[in-house]
Design a protein around this motif. Structure first.
Motif, PDB file in Angstrom:
ATOM      1  N   TYR A   1      -3.820-100.302 -54.656  1.00 57.58           N
ATOM      2  CA  TYR A   1      -3.538 -98.810 -55.265  1.00 57.58           C
ATOM      3  C   TYR A   1      -2.986 -99.216 -56.850  1.00 57.58           C
ATOM      4  CZ  TYR A   1      -4.628 -96.231 -51.468  1.00 57.58           C
ATOM      5  OH  TYR A   1      -5.354 -95.571 -50.348  1.00 57.58           O
ATOM      6  N   ARG A   2      -2.978-100.226 -57.168  1.00 57.62           N
ATOM      7  CA  ARG A   2      -2.580-100.706 -58.688  1.00 57.62           C
ATOM      8  C   ARG A   2      -3.174 -99.620 -59.643  1.00 57.62           C
ATOM      9  NH1 ARG A   2      -2.233-107.073 -58.649  1.00 57.62           N
ATOM     10  NH2 ARG A   2      -4.097-107.018 -57.232  1.00 57.62           N
ATOM     11  N   ASP A   3      -4.341 -99.481 -59.738  1.00 58.98           N
ATOM     12  CA  ASP A   3      -5.186 -98.590 -60.631  1.00 58.98           C
ATOM     13  C   ASP A   3      -4.884 -97.072 -60.419  1.00 58.98           C
ATOM     14  OD1 ASP A   3      -6.288-100.765 -61.624  1.00 58.98           O
ATOM     15  OD2 ASP A   3      -8.084-100.720 -60.844  1.00 58.98           O
ATOM     16  N   GLN A   4      -4.280 -96.620 -59.328  1.00 63.08           N
ATOM     17  CA  GLN A   4      -4.020 -95.199 -59.128  1.00 63.08           C
ATOM     18  C   GLN A   4      -2.702 -95.011 -59.482  1.00 63.08           C
ATOM     19  OE1 GLN A   4      -6.841 -95.865 -55.269  1.00 63.08           O
ATOM     20  NE2 GLN A   4      -6.131 -93.653 -55.544  1.00 63.08           N
ATOM     21  N   LEU A   5      -1.753 -95.821 -59.376  1.00 65.73           N
ATOM     22  CA  LEU A   5      -0.246 -95.741 -59.781  1.00 65.73           C
ATOM     23  C   LEU A   5      -0.057 -94.422 -60.970  1.00 65.73           C
ATOM     24  CD1 LEU A   5       1.149 -99.330 -59.410  1.00 65.73           C
ATOM     25  CD2 LEU A   5       1.204 -97.280 -57.500  1.00 65.73           C
ATOM     26  N   GLY A   6      -0.927 -94.832 -61.918  1.00 71.54           N
ATOM     27  CA  GLY A   6      -0.835 -93.778 -63.114  1.00 71.54           C
ATOM     28  C   GLY A   6      -1.046 -92.409 -62.875  1.00 71.54           C
ATOM     29  N   ASP A   7      -1.774 -92.305 -61.632  1.00 74.24           N
ATOM     30  CA  ASP A   7      -1.976 -90.839 -61.396  1.00 74.24           C
ATOM     31  C   ASP A   7      -0.943 -90.115 -60.466  1.00 74.24           C
ATOM     32  OD1 ASP A   7      -4.387 -91.215 -62.298  1.00 74.24           O
ATOM     33  OD2 ASP A   7      -5.460 -91.615 -60.593  1.00 74.24           O
ATOM     34  N   ILE A   8      -0.068 -90.875 -60.101  1.00 73.97           N
ATOM     35  CA  ILE A   8       1.160 -90.211 -59.218  1.00 73.97           C
ATOM     36  C   ILE A   8       2.132 -89.254 -60.095  1.00 73.97           C
ATOM     37  CG2 ILE A   8       3.232 -90.711 -57.758  1.00 73.97           C
ATOM     38  CD1 ILE A   8       1.754 -93.398 -57.050  1.00 73.97           C
ATOM     39  N   LYS A   9       1.949 -87.972 -59.582  1.00 71.87           N
ATOM     40  CA  LYS A   9       2.715 -86.990 -60.313  1.00 71.87           C
ATOM     41  C   LYS A   9       4.235 -86.915 -60.054  1.00 71.87           C
ATOM     42  CE  LYS A   9      -0.815 -85.126 -62.504  1.00 71.87           C
ATOM     43  NZ  LYS A   9      -1.937 -86.308 -62.352  1.00 71.87           N
ATOM     44  N   GLU A  10       4.370 -87.285 -58.691  1.00 71.87           N
ATOM     45  CA  GLU A  10       5.939 -87.231 -58.064  1.00 71.87           C
ATOM     46  C   GLU A  10       6.790 -88.206 -58.656  1.00 71.87           C
ATOM     47  OE1 GLU A  10       2.885 -85.679 -55.210  1.00 71.87           O
ATOM     48  OE2 GLU A  10       3.173 -87.626 -56.438  1.00 71.87           O
ATOM     49  N   PRO A  11       7.887 -87.803 -58.735  1.00 66.42           N
ATOM     50  CA  PRO A  11       9.286 -89.051 -59.490  1.00 66.42           C
ATOM     51  C   PRO A  11       9.202 -89.974 -58.248  1.00 66.42           C
ATOM     52  CG  PRO A  11      10.144 -86.837 -58.881  1.00 66.42           C
ATOM     53  CD  PRO A  11       8.487 -86.323 -59.052  1.00 66.42           C
ATOM     54  N   ALA A  12       9.248 -91.101 -58.508  1.00 65.96           N
ATOM     55  CA  ALA A  12       9.420 -92.298 -57.631  1.00 65.96           C
ATOM     56  C   ALA A  12      10.557 -93.144 -57.963  1.00 65.96           C
ATOM     57  CB  ALA A  12       7.964 -93.134 -57.710  1.00 65.96           C
ATOM     58  N   LEU A  13      11.349 -93.645 -56.867  1.00 65.26           N
ATOM     59  CA  LEU A  13      12.335 -94.286 -56.901  1.00 65.26           C
ATOM     60  C   LEU A  13      12.105 -95.747 -56.177  1.00 65.26           C
ATOM     61  CD1 LEU A  13      15.399 -95.292 -57.229  1.00 65.26           C
ATOM     62  CD2 LEU A  13      15.966 -94.166 -55.039  1.00 65.26           C
ATOM     63  N   VAL A  14      11.817 -96.601 -56.898  1.00 66.70           N
ATOM     64  CA  VAL A  14      11.326 -97.959 -56.153  1.00 66.70           C
ATOM     65  C   VAL A  14      12.744 -98.738 -55.876  1.00 66.70           C
ATOM     66  CG1 VAL A  14      10.256-100.319 -56.863  1.00 66.70           C
ATOM     67  CG2 VAL A  14       9.353 -98.237 -57.644  1.00 66.70           C
ATOM     68  N   ILE A  15      12.978 -99.332 -54.936  1.00 68.12           N
ATOM     69  CA  ILE A  15      13.956-100.168 -54.288  1.00 68.12           C
ATOM     70  C   ILE A  15      13.564-101.340 -54.040  1.00 68.12           C
ATOM     71  CG2 ILE A  15      15.655-100.241 -52.707  1.00 68.12           C
ATOM     72  CD1 ILE A  15      15.976 -97.168 -52.739  1.00 68.12           C
ATOM     73  N   SER A  16      14.221-102.551 -54.206  1.00 66.45           N
ATOM     74  CA  SER A  16      13.954-103.643 -53.788  1.00 66.45           C
ATOM     75  C   SER A  16      15.317-104.712 -53.786  1.00 66.45           C
ATOM     76  CB  SER A  16      12.743-104.398 -54.431  1.00 66.45           C
ATOM     77  OG  SER A  16      13.308-104.559 -55.858  1.00 66.45           O
ATOM     78  N   GLY A  17      15.232-105.749 -52.894  1.00 62.11           N
ATOM     79  CA  GLY A  17      16.291-106.663 -52.953  1.00 62.11           C
ATOM     80  C   GLY A  17      15.886-108.222 -53.899  1.00 62.11           C
ATOM     81  N   ILE A  18      16.910-108.779 -54.011  1.00 59.34           N
ATOM     82  CA  ILE A  18      16.617-109.778 -55.186  1.00 59.34           C
ATOM     83  C   ILE A  18      16.000-111.003 -54.245  1.00 59.34           C
ATOM     84  CG2 ILE A  18      18.931-111.067 -54.519  1.00 59.34           C
ATOM     85  CD1 ILE A  18      17.488-110.568 -58.089  1.00 59.34           C
ATOM     86  N   ASN A  19      16.270-110.849 -53.080  1.00 59.51           N
ATOM     87  CA  ASN A  19      15.431-111.982 -52.309  1.00 59.51           C
ATOM     88  C   ASN A  19      14.457-111.329 -51.267  1.00 59.51           C
ATOM     89  OD1 ASN A  19      16.839-114.298 -53.231  1.00 59.51           O
ATOM     90  ND2 ASN A  19      18.717-113.936 -52.114  1.00 59.51           N
TER      91      ASN A  19
END
Length: 293
Positions: free
Chosen positions: A225-243
């Motif tokens: 879905y990398r090519d479709q990320l730019g079409d996402i209208k909703e605000p998105a919070l990305v969360i990840s851990g350092i490890n």
């Protein structure tokens, strides 16, 4: 705090759901989608506190695991089944406006849902330790494998070459990899929901994903879905851990690709930031939803 449990008829089986709290005016409910596939909702119970300021949390066990356990149905373990289930759950519970939180595979489900179905009423996405591309995920896991002891690297490579994932050396190496980047054995003194016996959906995991985190051989192997990320209208919070299994490269790919995105990197976490830094996670997610109601 009010807790309501129930079952939704789905494909001749039943999908279990658990609702914590009730929504006050202006606050939209949060649907939480667990990982795996086949991991169960249990670990999300550490987030029950999110409901304390007047917001309902809806957790559910996706078909094939937990209280929605079904086996010997490999034909059902695919993206389409679980997307249909999410759509059915919203309809069944009358959830017209929602926030969506997907962790790991649950985040993949959230991404595909908004990109492919373009649903109404999604106020925001919370993409927790997840991925927009199976190919990118596999590349990053293999990059991290190169930091392991040489004999463990060789055991993993041998398993991938031969397709034998039962070898003792491989199992030891995979356990070490998961301890470094996913989770260890739960603390017996920790939250009950993390040590509770559960029916994991191992059949659904292997069928949809594969034998381990770094070898996607199942029907999600071409998830892209990398090519479709730019079409996402909703605000998105990305969360990840350092490890995290969701490396900073994977997280930044989503953060860079989604137009209205924010990224929170948890310094002391692996794959379940909400378990390893619970208080910080709750505060960040609470503030995020209050901003985006």
């Amino acid at each position: 705090m009010k807790i309501t449990e129930g079952y939704m008829p789905f494909k001749g089986y039943q999908t279990y759901y658990r609702i914590v709290g009730e929504c006050r005016e202006g606050k939209k409910p949060l649907i939480l989608m667990h990982g795996g596939p086949g991991s169960t909702h249990n670990y999300f119970e550490v987030l029950d506190q999110l409901a304390e300021d007047g917001r309902a949390l809806i957790m559910y066990d996706q078909l094939g695991c937990g209280n929605s356990y079904v086996d010997n149905r490999p034909d059902l373990w695919n993206q389409e089944t679980w997307t249909e289930e999410l759509i059915a759950l919203r309809e069944h519970l009358g959830l017209k406006e929602v926030h969506l939180l997907g962790q790991s595979w649950g985040g993949m489900l959230a991404l595909s849902y908004v990109c492919d179905k373009k649903p109404e009423g999604v106020k925001s996405l919370i993409l927790s330790s997840t991925l927009p591309s199976s190919k990118l995920w596999a590349e990053e896991q293999h990059r991290m494998i190169r930091f392991m002891p040489q004999e463990m690297q060789e055991a993993i490579a041998h398993a991938e070459e031969t397709g034998n994932y039962d070898d003792e050396a491989y199992l030891k190496a995979n356990e070490e990899f998961m301890m470094r980047h996913c989770a260890g054995t739960p603390d017996p003194e920790g939250p009950e929901c993390l040590t509770r016996e559960k029916k994991s959906g191992s059949e659904s995991y292997v069928t949809a994903w594969g034998p381990n985190e770094f070898t996607p051989l199942g029907n999600l192997r071409d998830f892209e879905y990398r090519d479709q990320l730019g079409d996402i209208k909703e605000p998105a919070l990305v969360i990840s851990g350092i490890n995290d299994l969701c490396t900073p490269v994977v997280a930044k790919t989503m953060y860079d690709g989604i137009p209205n995105a924010k990224w929170e990197l948890f310094r002391y976490s692996r794959h379940a930031c909400f378990v390893e830094e619970t208080e910080k996670y709750i505060q960040i997610v609470r503030d995020w939803m209050n901003e985006n109601d």
